[in-house]
Design a protein around this motif. Structure first.
Motif, PDB file in Angstrom:
ATOM      1  N   PHE A 176      30.644 -53.059   0.736  1.00  0.00           N
ATOM      2  CA  PHE A 176      29.727 -51.778   1.372  1.00  0.00           C
ATOM      3  C   PHE A 176      28.808 -52.896   2.161  1.00  0.00           C
ATOM      4  CE2 PHE A 176      25.826 -49.918   0.117  1.00  0.00           C
ATOM      5  CZ  PHE A 176      26.533 -48.322   0.459  1.00  0.00           C
ATOM      6  N   LEU A 177      28.746 -53.507   2.108  1.00  0.00           N
ATOM      7  CA  LEU A 177      27.702 -54.731   2.938  1.00  0.00           C
ATOM      8  C   LEU A 177      28.313 -54.580   4.382  1.00  0.00           C
ATOM      9  CD1 LEU A 177      25.155 -56.179   3.919  1.00  0.00           C
ATOM     10  CD2 LEU A 177      25.987 -58.023   3.296  1.00  0.00           C
ATOM     11  N   LYS A 178      30.337 -55.078   4.511  1.00  0.00           N
ATOM     12  CA  LYS A 178      30.371 -55.031   5.824  1.00  0.00           C
ATOM     13  C   LYS A 178      31.038 -53.291   5.928  1.00  0.00           C
ATOM     14  CE  LYS A 178      33.567 -59.259   4.753  1.00  0.00           C
ATOM     15  NZ  LYS A 178      34.648 -59.819   4.089  1.00  0.00           N
ATOM     16  N   THR A 179      31.207 -52.507   5.394  1.00  0.00           N
ATOM     17  CA  THR A 179      31.033 -51.120   6.083  1.00  0.00           C
ATOM     18  C   THR A 179      29.690 -50.605   6.580  1.00  0.00           C
ATOM     19  OG1 THR A 179      32.160 -50.810   3.932  1.00  0.00           O
ATOM     20  CG2 THR A 179      30.943 -48.698   5.113  1.00  0.00           C
ATOM     21  N   LEU A 180      28.813 -50.695   5.758  1.00  0.00           N
ATOM     22  CA  LEU A 180      27.403 -50.703   6.476  1.00  0.00           C
ATOM     23  C   LEU A 180      26.841 -51.479   7.520  1.00  0.00           C
ATOM     24  CD1 LEU A 180      24.478 -51.166   3.295  1.00  0.00           C
ATOM     25  CD2 LEU A 180      25.333 -49.127   4.888  1.00  0.00           C
ATOM     26  N   ARG A 181      27.731 -52.581   8.359  1.00  0.00           N
ATOM     27  CA  ARG A 181      27.947 -53.430   9.266  1.00  0.00           C
ATOM     28  C   ARG A 181      28.056 -52.689  10.763  1.00  0.00           C
ATOM     29  NH1 ARG A 181      30.579 -55.580  12.921  1.00  0.00           N
ATOM     30  NH2 ARG A 181      32.166 -55.035  11.212  1.00  0.00           N
ATOM     31  N   ARG A 182      29.411 -52.122   9.922  1.00  0.00           N
ATOM     32  CA  ARG A 182      30.668 -51.243  10.817  1.00  0.00           C
ATOM     33  C   ARG A 182      29.043 -50.151  11.548  1.00  0.00           C
ATOM     34  NH1 ARG A 182      36.986 -50.043  10.449  1.00  0.00           N
ATOM     35  NH2 ARG A 182      36.922 -48.992  12.645  1.00  0.00           N
ATOM     36  N   ARG A 226      15.035 -58.199  21.801  1.00  0.00           N
ATOM     37  CA  ARG A 226      14.978 -57.597  20.057  1.00  0.00           C
ATOM     38  C   ARG A 226      15.415 -57.981  19.126  1.00  0.00           C
ATOM     39  NH1 ARG A 226       9.349 -57.922  19.949  1.00  0.00           N
ATOM     40  NH2 ARG A 226       9.030 -55.864  18.495  1.00  0.00           N
ATOM     41  N   VAL A 227      15.012 -58.008  17.878  1.00  0.00           N
ATOM     42  CA  VAL A 227      16.315 -58.852  16.690  1.00  0.00           C
ATOM     43  C   VAL A 227      15.386 -57.558  15.705  1.00  0.00           C
ATOM     44  CG1 VAL A 227      17.290 -60.118  15.285  1.00  0.00           C
ATOM     45  CG2 VAL A 227      16.209 -60.620  17.503  1.00  0.00           C
ATOM     46  N   VAL A 228      16.484 -56.959  15.204  1.00  0.00           N
ATOM     47  CA  VAL A 228      15.657 -55.960  13.944  1.00  0.00           C
ATOM     48  C   VAL A 228      16.582 -56.567  12.617  1.00  0.00           C
ATOM     49  CG1 VAL A 228      16.820 -53.774  12.427  1.00  0.00           C
ATOM     50  CG2 VAL A 228      15.545 -53.718  15.446  1.00  0.00           C
ATOM     51  N   SER A 229      16.072 -56.928  11.710  1.00  0.00           N
ATOM     52  CA  SER A 229      16.749 -57.138  10.321  1.00  0.00           C
ATOM     53  C   SER A 229      15.775 -55.920   9.210  1.00  0.00           C
ATOM     54  CB  SER A 229      15.572 -58.350   9.522  1.00  0.00           C
ATOM     55  OG  SER A 229      15.903 -58.955   8.169  1.00  0.00           O
ATOM     56  N   LEU A 230      17.609 -55.473   8.509  1.00  0.00           N
ATOM     57  CA  LEU A 230      17.480 -54.420   7.693  1.00  0.00           C
ATOM     58  C   LEU A 230      18.185 -55.039   6.487  1.00  0.00           C
ATOM     59  CD1 LEU A 230      20.040 -51.853   9.472  1.00  0.00           C
ATOM     60  CD2 LEU A 230      17.427 -51.774   9.133  1.00  0.00           C
TER      61      LEU A 230
END
Length: 492
Positions: A85-91, A8-12
């Motif tokens: 900022f996207l890397k922060t969201l990834r973490r 199962r994969v989620v795409s944000l």
């Protein structure tokens, strides 16, 4: 299926990531957009909802946007900060599963196989994601499916969920652009009458491959699960920090230095393994009363040798207050640089390690930035033939490539009373009467016309090395365009 677990994969997808990032820090009511310069013109890059409702769109010229919406507020885009900022969201997203990857410049992809039950099921996990992101002021569209391609399609075109199993029913009515195809390919497929994913799946494969190559059908098979597609997570950079908790408090200088030595040995071993060297080290000493003291050490060069670093901490440790004792030590390399292994030879053994250690010792008292050195510069103008740079952040340069000697002491030109193109036999300079004993020259230097410099407005200069009978060795120049003699330097 992986060991009995269905994938199962989620795409944000964050459609307004850049503008949301800025508005979280600087809230603003009304239309707002970020601008980006493209082809020598400012264009809209990312808009908030209010701006989109004013018939504005990304890529629109800034002047046209202001004509349509005079109240539009804009800020220049910062692509680097957006990626950070996207890397922060990834973490942050690793709270839901360990496998989180980047999806372009404004999306994330999560492999949540086997993780949904930790949040009360997949619906509970998606609801938690949406609630937390909305509280953070971020707009998000979420897609859930059994493949990465299907999850991306649902997030960008419809925002929904696909049940496990066959992906085609959930994707059948989506446009072909949902297969992550470029605009040119999508337009060509639409002209052929293949507007939806279902139309493409039902079309003969051989003609499509001959016309568009294998990429179109590869994207289709990946979305339907007929071709594998991995998710490559970004791993956090290595953390260079070690800690020691003591059973009994300590306060003696020798005890603290012994603890730092043990921590340095562990930290430097990790740095060597990663072929890195520390430039800034911070030791945090926690006292029994829960107070903390920090000692920062800035090194003149990257090091991972504990025997060279340890003595540099002694001065800072000697000045700290132990109070009722120290029960914890924490050492961290807050700034590191690449320090690859080098072959040791009789030439490399003569490197200037002690010089950097001396710069570090002095820098702990006066700051490293205040210890400077002269470096050569690519200019034949005397005032511009050198620059001053911090010694800790620069390498010593070779000598000046100049056929004629230059004085070590340079100063602004000082006018003397003399006439004629040849050096005067007698002249006064700084209240001294001097007599020319020997003159060598001239050396003509032309101004750099492409740079503005008021000191060279007089044009050409003819430089002479003048040795006086009184022992002074001066550097004089004559200006032919505006006749006059000046002293600019002294040989010592």
């Amino acid at each position: 299926m992986f060991g009995g677990i269905q994938r199962r994969v989620v795409s944000l997808w964050f459609p307004r990531l850049a503008s949301d990032r800025v508005l979280r820090v600087y809230p603003s009511d009304g239309p707002f957009a970020l601008t980006l310069k493209r082809n020598n013109a400012n264009r809209l890059y990312c808009l908030n909802i209010d701006a989109a409702q004013q018939s504005l769109h990304p890529g629109m010229a800034y002047s046209d946007a202001r004509a349509f919406c005079p109240s539009l507020q804009t800020v220049p885009a910062d692509l680097q900060r957006d990626q950070q900022f996207l890397k922060t969201l990834r973490r942050w997203a690793t709270r839901y599963c360990p496998w989180v990857g980047m999806e372009g410049r404004d999306g994330l992809v999560l492999d949540i196989s086997g993780s949904g039950h930790l949040f009360g099921g997949e619906d509970g996990m998606l609801a938690d994601m949406r609630a937390r992101l909305m509280r953070a002021g971020l707009s998000v569209q979420i897609g859930l499916a059994g493949t990465r391609g299907a999850a991306w399609a649902l997030a960008h075109h419809g925002e929904g969920q696909a049940p496990p199993g066959d992906m085609l029913p959930a994707l059948r009515d989506l446009p072909v652009a949902a297969l992550r195809l470029d605009e040119k390919t999508s337009t060509a497929l639409i002209r052929l009458g293949l507007r939806k994913v279902g139309d493409l799946a039902a079309a003969p494969r051989a003609p499509l491959t001959r016309r568009f190559g294998p990429d179109v059908l590869l994207r289709l098979d990946q979305a339907l699960g007929q071709q594998p597609e991995d998710i490559s997570p970004l791993f956090d950079p290595p953390h260079y920090g070690v800690r020691m908790t003591l059973p009994d408090p300590i306060g003696l200088l020798s005890d603290v230095m012994a603890g730092i030595e043990r921590l340095l040995t562990q930290l430097c071993a990790k740095l060597k393994t990663q072929e890195m060297g520390a430039r800034v080290l911070t030791i945090t000493l926690r006292r029994v009363d829960q107070d903390h003291q920090e000692i920062e050490l800035r090194l003149a060069r990257a090091l991972h040798d504990p025997q060279r670093i340890l003595p540099l901490f002694k001065r800072g440790v000697a000045e700290m207050e132990a109070g009722f004792g120290i029960d914890q030590l924490r050492l961290e390399a807050t700034q590191v640089e690449a320090l690859p292994a080098q072959q040791i030879t009789h030439i490399s053994a003569a490197q200037k390690g002690p010089l950097e250690d001396l710069i570090t010792r002095i820098g702990t008292r006066v700051r490293l930035e205040n210890i400077q050195r002269f470096l050569t510069a690519d200019s034949h103008i005397p005032e511009r033939s050198f620059i001053i740079a911090p010694a800790a952040y620069s390498e010593p340069a070779s000598g000046w490539a100049c056929s004629n000697p230059r004085p070590l002491c340079l100063f602004p030109p000082e006018l003397i009373a003399a006439t004629g193109p040849h050096p005067p036999k007698r002249f006064r300079w700084r209240r001294m009467s001097l007599t020319t004993g020997r003159a060598t020259g001239p050396e003509r230097i032309a101004p750099e016309w492409w740079l503005e410099d008021d000191n060279w407005r007089s044009g050409l200069r003819d430089y002479w090395r003048v040795e006086t009978t009184q022992g002074r060795r001066l550097w004089l120049f004559y200006t032919p365009q505006n006749p006059g003699w000046f002293v600019q330097g002294e040989f010592v």
